[in-house]
Design an enzyme around this catalytic site. Structure first.
Site, PDB file in Angstrom:
ATOM      1  N   GLU A 122       0.548  -1.013   0.031  1.00 47.51           N
ATOM      2  CA  GLU A 122      -0.131  -0.130  -0.107  1.00 47.51           C
ATOM      3  C   GLU A 122       1.233   1.210   0.035  1.00 47.51           C
ATOM      4  O   GLU A 122       1.402   1.572   1.073  1.00 47.51           O
ATOM      5  CB  GLU A 122      -0.828   0.120   1.194  1.00 47.51           C
ATOM      6  CG  GLU A 122      -2.241   1.262   0.473  1.00 47.51           C
ATOM      7  CD  GLU A 122      -3.111   1.377   2.583  1.00 47.51           C
ATOM      8  OE1 GLU A 122      -4.044   1.602   2.792  1.00 47.51           O
ATOM      9  OE2 GLU A 122      -2.257   1.425   3.808  1.00 47.51           O
ATOM     10  N   ASP A 159     -11.528   0.448   2.613  1.00 49.74           N
ATOM     11  CA  ASP A 159     -11.119   1.494   3.209  1.00 49.74           C
ATOM     12  C   ASP A 159     -11.563   2.524   2.188  1.00 49.74           C
ATOM     13  O   ASP A 159     -11.685   4.106   1.651  1.00 49.74           O
ATOM     14  CB  ASP A 159      -9.608   1.979   3.122  1.00 49.74           C
ATOM     15  CG  ASP A 159      -8.656   1.980   4.286  1.00 49.74           C
ATOM     16  OD1 ASP A 159      -9.539   1.617   4.895  1.00 49.74           O
ATOM     17  OD2 ASP A 159      -7.622   1.683   3.278  1.00 49.74           O
TER      18      ASP A 159
HETATM   19  C1  GLC Z   1      -4.341   1.523   5.884  1.00 51.14           C
HETATM   20  C2  GLC Z   1      -5.703   0.279   5.542  1.00 51.14           C
HETATM   21  C3  GLC Z   1      -6.378   1.144   7.052  1.00 51.14           C
HETATM   22  C4  GLC Z   1      -5.750   1.672   8.214  1.00 51.14           C
HETATM   23  C5  GLC Z   1      -4.650   1.886   8.124  1.00 51.14           C
HETATM   24  C6  GLC Z   1      -4.176   2.468   9.270  1.00 51.14           C
HETATM   25  O1  GLC Z   1      -4.455   2.776   5.299  1.00 51.14           O
HETATM   26  O2  GLC Z   1      -5.955   0.227   4.896  1.00 51.14           O
HETATM   27  O3  GLC Z   1      -7.387   0.244   7.121  1.00 51.14           O
HETATM   28  O4  GLC Z   1      -7.226   2.426   8.761  1.00 51.14           O
HETATM   29  O5  GLC Z   1      -3.891   1.431   6.783  1.00 51.14           O
HETATM   30  O6  GLC Z   1      -3.040   1.162   9.605  1.00 51.14           O
END
Ligand code: GLC
Length: 562
Positions: free
Chosen positions: A257, A331
């Site tokens: 990510e 998200d």
């Molecule tokens: C990432 C996850 C999200 C979470 C964040 C903090 O963006 O996809 O759901 O709130 O990280 O862990």
């Protein structure tokens, strides 16, 4: 052609365990529930399942706040259930990747408890501590994503700890080699159980730069440090070390990510010779409807900027990296509600959006329920909200009078993460086939109409269309490996592009409007060398009249005359 890899040819399906299927009747999805649905997933034709976190957690951020990286949260089952899941996934010829959340832990993780207990504790340096500013306030003006400052004072030691998300999610200190050693060892243990890779949560933010200075303050009253952090080159060193120490010698899928990463950063992260990640999620397209009050507004994603952002990343990662393609995840609000039509054209627009994404270059990710055409929820009360981000924003903006209660509920119904997290709609019964008791969050009332039970047998269902898209990917290497070339980039209504490989050209035309439109294809697409491979309309006149029906998507293959 780029080097062939199974993960480039794969379609991934994301499971959000809490909302997928409740096997034991406590209102919360669980691992036995997932096992019961594996035949459904195998029939859909996906190759890989990504499981959002299933580790013990206080659940403040629905499992993205972990207290034990190597156990299963009892709400979801136990390690035996997990091992059974893995075996059943493999028995169906599928693969399983798990969520790796190592940018932060829960503040209730034993490491953080130890770190807090004593400045001299060996775990103290697993986290990031700074002295208060001279006025006793936080060390700098950085803000946390879920509201407030990015620092919280630990009164006992009179030091602040850093948290980019919430005070309950303290940042891990990746500069510490002992922390890194522990994380790699943990990853190796999951791999020796047989998992097929990792989805790495906010991995672009693990390496904090030495520059902890203030930055320009936004409307929130804080500086958002994420871009500065993502630009720190140390992340590449850590990922290469991770590859050497934890991942090498195995044929895995790694998807990062890449929050706040630029195209340049992403290229380095996914460069095939760089030994870092296979592919990354980036978010420039998801942020196109943002504004001053973050995402809380009525704005929709404008098509022309969307087209240019997608083209930029398609071309920018071509031959030098790989895209993870997504419209939805846990998200994001549902893309169908953002860019499609929730009314009469719901199914057509769901199929059009899927076509537009799946025919691009990259590995497509399907988020649970997307394959059914699930939509956003209409939230009518803040009591229905479960997501900490939405609850916090509601409190902040409504309390300050900046946004009225009605407007905020409307914005939440458009943009909240909770739109993705309503339980999966398996059937029309109360409980939606998700649970036989009270669900942990409200089920979308439209499950009576939109659900998995009636779709397999209905030929023109959204579900069957996703199956057709996946079959196309298997049958035509051009769908995976063809070069992306934008077409009619200035057209404000149609998103079109071609893919080119070995003398073949694939044309993809997607009408993003509710009107019929004339749309001329590139030369040579309307003769006997061109073949319509897929359309979401029962009858298409595109090949004869160059006219796209409302929300029509057409995929046409042209072979060069030999
Ligand atoms: C990432 C996850 C999200 C979470 C964040 C903090 O963006 O996809 O759901 O709130 O990280 O862990």
């Amino acid at each position: 052609m780029d080097e062939r890899k199974w993960w480039k040819e794969s379609v991934v399906y994301q499971i959000y365990p809490q909302s997928f299927c409740d096997g034991n009747g406590d209102g919360v999805g669980d691992i036995p529930g997932i096992i019961g649905k594996l035949d459904y997933l195998a029939a859909l034709g996906v190759d890989v399942l990504w499981l959002s976190p299933i580790y013990p957690s206080p659940g403040y951020d629905n499992g993205y706040d972990i207290i034990d990286y190597e156990a299963i949260d009892p709400r979801y089952g136990d390690m035996e259930d997990f091992e059974r899941l893995l075996a059943e996934v493999h028995a169906r010829g599928l693969r399983l990747i798990i969520d790796l959340v190592v940018n932060h832990t829960s503040s209730e993780h034993p490491w953080f408890k130890a770190a807090r207990s004593d400045k001299a504790d060996p775990k103290r340096d697993y986290y990031i501590w700074r002295e208060p500013a001279t006025d006793g306030g936080p060390p700098n003006n950085w803000g946390a994503l879920f509201g407030g400052p990015a620092w919280t004072l630990d009164e006992k030691s009179d030091r602040y700890y850093l948290h980019l998300f919430s005070p309950r999610q303290p940042e891990l200190n990746w500069k510490n080699p002992l922390l890194r050693r522990d994380i790699y060892a943990m990853m190796r243990r999951w791999l020796s159980k047989g998992v097929d890779g990792f989805r790495m949560d906010v991995i672009s933010l693990i390496a904090k730069p030495d520059d902890f200075s203030d930055g320009p303050v936004g409307r929130s009253g804080y500086f958002d440090p994420r871009e500065r952090i993502a630009a720190n080159p140390e992340v590449h060193e850590y990922l290469r070390e991770m590859r050497r120490e934890a991942l090498s010698g195995r044929d895995l899928m790694t998807v990062g990510e890449a929050s706040a990463s630029t195209l340049e950063d992403a290229r380095r992260l996914t460069d095939p010779s760089g030994d870092e990640l296979n592919m990354v999620f980036w978010f420039e397209h998801m942020d196109l409807d943002g504004g001053e009050t973050f995402k809380w507004n009525d704005r929709t994603i404008p098509l022309l900027p969307l087209k240019s952002v997608m083209a930029k990343w398609q071309q920018g990662l071509a031959h030098s990296g790989w895209n993870a393609l997504f419209w939805n995840n846990h998200d994001q609000p549902r893309m169908l509600s953002r860019l499609g039509d929730e009314g009469a054209e719901r199914e057509a627009s769901a199929k059009m959006l899927a076509t537009c994404l799946h025919m691009m270059q990259g590995s497509p990710f399907i988020y649970q329920g997307e394959e059914l055409g699930m939509t956003n929820m209409r939230f009518t009360s803040p009591d229905q909200l479960r997501d900490n981000e939405s609850r916090g924003a509601y409190r902040r903006y409504v309390k300050s009078g900046e946004i009225s209660k009605e407007d905020m509920l409307r914005y939440i119904s458009l943009k909240s993460r909770d739109n993705a997290r309503t339980p999966m709609q398996w059937n029309a019964a109360p409980g939606a086939g998700f649970t036989r008791s009270t669900p942990w969050m409200d089920i979308n009332p439209n499950h009576t109409e939109i659900n998995a039970e009636e779709q397999p047998a209905r030929e023109d269902s959204v579900l069957n269309f996703y199956k057709a898209l996946i079959r196309l990917r298997r049958a035509y290497p051009i769908v995976v490996y063809g070069d992306f070339v934008p077409y009619a980039q200035e057209d404000p209504n149609v998103f079109a592009y071609t893919r080119v490989l070995d003398g073949e050209t694939l044309l993809v035309c997607c009408n993003f409007t509710a009107r019929s439109l004339d749309f001329a294809p590139p030369a040579g697409f309307l003769n006997e060398n061109a073949k319509l491979l897929l359309t979401n309309r029962e009858t298409s006149v595109y090949m004869t009249e160059s006219r796209l029906a409302p929300y029509e998507a057409a995929v046409i293959l042209r072979k060069e005359r030999s």
